[in-house]
Design a protein around this motif. Structure first.
Motif, short mmCIF file in Angstrom:
data_model
loop_
_atom_site.label_atom_id
_atom_site.label_comp_id
_atom_site.label_asym_id
_atom_site.label_seq_id
_atom_site.Cartn_x
_atom_site.Cartn_y
_atom_site.Cartn_z
N LYS A 158 -9.21 -9.47 -2.63
CA LYS A 158 -9.30 -10.07 -2.49
C LYS A 158 -8.93 -10.72 -1.01
O LYS A 158 -7.62 -11.98 -2.00
N VAL B 4 -2.68 -5.44 -3.71
CA VAL B 4 -2.51 -4.23 -3.85
C VAL B 4 -3.58 -4.19 -4.62
O VAL B 4 -2.91 -3.92 -6.34
N LYS C 17 -8.48 4.86 -6.73
CA LYS C 17 -8.35 4.14 -5.07
C LYS C 17 -7.20 3.05 -4.79
O LYS C 17 -7.45 2.62 -5.95
N THR D 100 -7.97 0.96 -8.26
CA THR D 100 -8.82 1.11 -9.52
C THR D 100 -9.37 2.24 -9.56
O THR D 100 -9.38 3.07 -8.89
N GLN E 161 -6.77 0.01 -3.24
CA GLN E 161 -8.20 -1.07 -2.54
C GLN E 161 -6.77 -2.27 -2.34
O GLN E 161 -5.79 -2.60 -3.60
N SER E 162 -7.21 -3.67 -1.35
CA SER E 162 -6.36 -4.21 -1.23
C SER E 162 -7.18 -5.43 -2.11
O SER E 162 -8.69 -5.35 -1.53
N ARG F 111 -13.68 3.57 -9.19
CA ARG F 111 -14.66 2.81 -9.04
C ARG F 111 -15.66 4.32 -9.40
O ARG F 111 -16.26 5.56 -9.32
N ARG G 149 0.64 -0.97 0.02
CA ARG G 149 -0.34 0.31 0.08
C ARG G 149 0.97 1.23 -0.04
O ARG G 149 0.26 2.12 -0.81
#
Length: 133
Positions: free
Chosen positions: A67, A75, A62, A78, A64-65, A80, A36
């Motif tokens: 799944k 990470v 953003k 992405t 994002q970790s 959104r 991150r």
């Protein structure tokens, strides 16, 4: 068309050995926070490169970790988007029938690659030292 880059970091055997001595949950926490931290300069550069019409695309980027998985830690950076603007980032990045490509994601990613690897190594080492206390 989804753009994805998978990177495996191999090398620093001393760092890997020290990380291996920690419990799995702590290993994942350290690596995730290092990834991150390494993604933050890339995200800032992407936001600087993105063409701004309304600012929605820039604001939708953003970190994002990925799944949860027993096998992978990672990470993503992405987009959104708001409803109705689902493919806009792909059209800007890759171009379209009436639009030239503007690679605002790929250029910063590849230009920050070496710096990101250094950040990952530094953050992982500091995380291991913090966990050892």
């Amino acid at each position: 068309m989804a753009l994805s880059v998978n990177i495996s970091i191999l090398g620093d055997k001393a760092l890997d050995a020290k990380l291996g001595k920690l419990e799995n949950a702590m290993q994942k926490k350290i690596v995730r926070s290092a990834l991150r931290a390494a993604a933050k300069p890339v995200l800032a550069a992407m936001k600087a490169y993105v063409p701004v019409v309304t600012g929605d695309l820039r604001d939708s980027l953003k970190i994002q970790s990925i799944k949860r998985s027993r096998k992978y830690i990672g990470v993503n950076i992405t987009s959104r988007p708001k409803p109705g603007k689902r493919f806009y980032a792909a059209f800007v990045e890759l171009g379209g029938p009436k639009r030239a490509a503007n690679p605002f994601m790929r250029k910063p990613f590849w230009s920050h690659k070496t710096g990101s690897f250094n950040i990952i190594a530094q953050e992982t080492a500091s995380g291991i030292l913090e966990a050892a206390r």
